[in-house]
Design an enzyme around this catalytic site. Structure first.
Site, short mmCIF file in Angstrom:
data_model
loop_
_atom_site.label_atom_id
_atom_site.label_comp_id
_atom_site.label_asym_id
_atom_site.label_seq_id
_atom_site.Cartn_x
_atom_site.Cartn_y
_atom_site.Cartn_z
N GLU A 92 -22.85 35.45 -45.98
CA GLU A 92 -24.17 35.95 -45.60
C GLU A 92 -24.04 37.33 -44.98
O GLU A 92 -23.08 37.61 -44.27
CB GLU A 92 -24.80 34.98 -44.60
CG GLU A 92 -24.94 33.59 -45.19
CD GLU A 92 -25.48 32.53 -44.25
OE1 GLU A 92 -25.68 31.40 -44.71
OE2 GLU A 92 -25.72 32.83 -43.08
N CYS A 105 -25.22 43.81 -41.07
CA CYS A 105 -24.19 43.00 -40.42
C CYS A 105 -23.37 42.32 -41.51
O CYS A 105 -23.90 41.55 -42.32
CB CYS A 105 -24.88 41.98 -39.52
SG CYS A 105 -23.73 40.90 -38.66
N CYS A 112 -14.61 30.92 -40.49
CA CYS A 112 -13.94 31.70 -39.45
C CYS A 112 -12.65 31.01 -39.03
O CYS A 112 -12.55 29.80 -39.02
CB CYS A 112 -14.86 31.86 -38.24
SG CYS A 112 -14.21 33.00 -36.99
N CYS A 116 -15.05 28.92 -31.76
CA CYS A 116 -15.91 29.10 -30.59
C CYS A 116 -17.03 28.05 -30.64
O CYS A 116 -17.69 27.88 -31.66
CB CYS A 116 -16.47 30.51 -30.55
SG CYS A 116 -15.16 31.75 -30.62
N CYS A 119 -20.83 28.80 -31.72
CA CYS A 119 -21.08 29.57 -32.95
C CYS A 119 -21.12 28.64 -34.16
O CYS A 119 -20.21 27.83 -34.36
CB CYS A 119 -19.97 30.61 -33.12
SG CYS A 119 -20.17 31.61 -34.61
N CYS A 335 -27.13 36.34 -34.36
CA CYS A 335 -25.73 36.16 -33.99
C CYS A 335 -25.40 34.68 -33.88
O CYS A 335 -26.09 33.91 -33.22
CB CYS A 335 -25.45 36.78 -32.63
SG CYS A 335 -25.79 38.51 -32.53
N1 SAH Z 1 -15.69 36.93 -34.61
C1 SAH Z 1 -16.31 38.13 -34.12
C2 SAH Z 1 -17.56 38.54 -34.88
C3 SAH Z 1 -18.58 37.46 -35.20
S1 SAH Z 1 -19.55 36.80 -33.91
C4 SAH Z 1 -16.59 38.01 -32.64
O1 SAH Z 1 -16.43 36.92 -32.09
O2 SAH Z 1 -16.94 39.01 -32.03
C5 SAH Z 1 -20.66 38.06 -33.43
C6 SAH Z 1 -21.21 37.86 -32.02
O3 SAH Z 1 -22.12 36.76 -31.95
C7 SAH Z 1 -20.13 37.55 -30.98
O4 SAH Z 1 -20.31 38.36 -29.86
C8 SAH Z 1 -20.40 36.11 -30.60
O5 SAH Z 1 -19.98 35.85 -29.31
C9 SAH Z 1 -21.88 36.01 -30.79
N2 SAH Z 1 -22.39 34.66 -31.02
C10 SAH Z 1 -21.78 33.66 -31.67
N3 SAH Z 1 -22.58 32.57 -31.71
C11 SAH Z 1 -23.72 32.89 -31.05
C12 SAH Z 1 -24.94 32.21 -30.79
N4 SAH Z 1 -25.15 30.97 -31.23
N5 SAH Z 1 -25.90 32.86 -30.10
C13 SAH Z 1 -25.71 34.13 -29.71
N6 SAH Z 1 -24.60 34.84 -29.96
C14 SAH Z 1 -23.60 34.22 -30.61
#
Ligand code: SAH
Length: 357
Positions: A92, A105, A112, A116, A119, A335
């Site tokens: 996506e 983006c 991944c 986390c 996410c 995000c």
């Molecule tokens: N792996 C990389 C890029 C992808 S995540 C990273 O971790 O930076 C992009 C951003 O979205 C990151 O800052 C992550 O912390 C944030 N993110 C992930 N899940 C989220 C959620 N459910 N709500 C808000 N931000 C989130």
């Protein structure tokens, strides 16, 4: 013989290919320009190539491109493109208009590497790394579908995946995105790579010349181990912060720290004070991202008041902190909302709430 996909060749390989055919060296440059600057998908379009070359190319080669199966449009103008890949997986990309800016983006992995807990992409696990051309193809495919007067202005490597876990492909993609002579020609300062904190590889971002964003999200190891177990086990907070301090920032640039705000987890006044202490002395800004909920997510978004209180503590200490507008939440395009949901989970439209610029 299967056709060679020209998009899979880097500049050196394109030169080798042209040389092996006995064609003039200049043709490599011309073909690259057609692919990246004119976004050609057909050989007929390549009108300045000699007839022989143009006739021969389709005999041995092809030009791959991404075609979205779906484009989901959010009420706020954000659009999520769903691109199927050749192996039947999908990625996506999210197009985010914001005033003068038009940001795309990009995904760097299918799923991944990391896990986390807040996410959605993390729940898919890693299906595979994207190849350089699949990263670049997202830009070409979206730009092709924009009106002629609309230009992407910014790119963020913040979609599905951990870019620094796929650093070789990302590096090659950035080369094609930024090359001025034949490539897409983005200025590296308009590209931002976001990492969950692969400390040992921050240097590679510096070498690419793009901006670095680090997803901090927690202020103690105990908390970070809970929220971002895989990455924090490999690179605990102190190691990560040391690498951030050593990051060679160019003049007039600063690091970005992203901080997802999770109600009752990391959104207290003490968290804010610890965050200030952690980043003190680093030329940086902080992007606060109120948690974007997805069906089945264990966390909650803090109240607007809690978000503003957190921001106030950070800004009062002299550090710039912005609240990230969470765009595209109604299409699960914000995000942390990218990825596949189990089929049994109904896709519930999420009501837009707080969005303070
Ligand atoms: N792996 C990389 C890029 C992808 S995540 C990273 O971790 O930076 C992009 C951003 O979205 C990151 O800052 C992550 O912390 C944030 N993110 C992930 N899940 C989220 C959620 N459910 N709500 C808000 N931000 C989130």
């Amino acid at each position: 013989m299967p056709l060679i996909d020209l998009m899979t060749l880097n500049a050196g390989e394109m030169a080798d290919f042209v040389r092996a055919k006995g064609w003039s060296r200049f043709h490599a440059h011309q073909i690259l320009r057609w692919l990246y600057q004119h976004r050609a998908t057909e050989f007929d379009a390549m009108t300045d190539l000699s007839k022989t070359v143009r006739a021969h190319l389709p005999v041995e080669t092809r030009i791959s491109a991404l075609t979205p199966t779906d484009i989901l449009a959010s009420e706020d103008g954000t659009r999520k493109f769903i691109f199927p890949l050749q192996d039947a997986t999908a990625i996506e990309s999210v197009l985010i208009p914001d005033g003068e800016r038009l940001t795309l983006c990009l995904s760097t992995q299918v799923g991944c590497t990391l896990d986390c807990s807040f996410c959605l992409t993390g729940r898919m696990g890693l299906l595979r790394n994207l190849q350089a051309h699949e990263i670049v193809a997202q830009v070409l495919a979206v730009q092709r579908r924009l009106p002629p007067d609309a230009q992407l202005t910014n790119l963020v490597l913040m979609g599905m995946g951990e870019p620094l876990a796929n650093a070789d492909a990302v590096e090659e993609a950035v080369r094609r995105l930024t090359n001025q002579a034949w490539g897409i020609g983005f200025s590296p300062r308009r590209i931002t790579l976001s990492t969950a904190g692969l400390a040992a590889r921050l240097k590679r971002t510096a070498a690419m010349g793009v901006n670095l964003a680090v997803s901090l999200n927690a202020t103690t190891n105990e908390q970070r181990n809970r929220l971002m177990p895989a990455v924090n086990k490999a690179y605990p907070l102190q190691t990560l912060m040391k690498a951030c301090r050593a990051f060679p920032l160019k003049p007039h640039r600063r690091l970005t720290f992203e901080y997802v705000l999770l109600q009752g987890e990391n959104d207290s006044a003490q968290d804010a004070a610890r965050l200030v202490k952690l980043v003190r002395g680093i030329r940086c800004k902080i992007n606060l991202i109120p948690f974007n909920e997805f069906p089945g997510s264990p966390f909650r978004r803090p109240s607007d008041e809690a978000v503003l209180r957190f921001q106030a503590i950070v800004t009062r200490s002299g550090i710039d902190a912005y609240i990230r507008k969470s765009k595209g939440r109604d299409i699960l395009g914000a995000c942390g909302q990218l990825g596949t949901l189990a089929e049994s989970v109904p896709l519930i439209p999420i009501q837009p709430r707080c969005s303070t610029a």
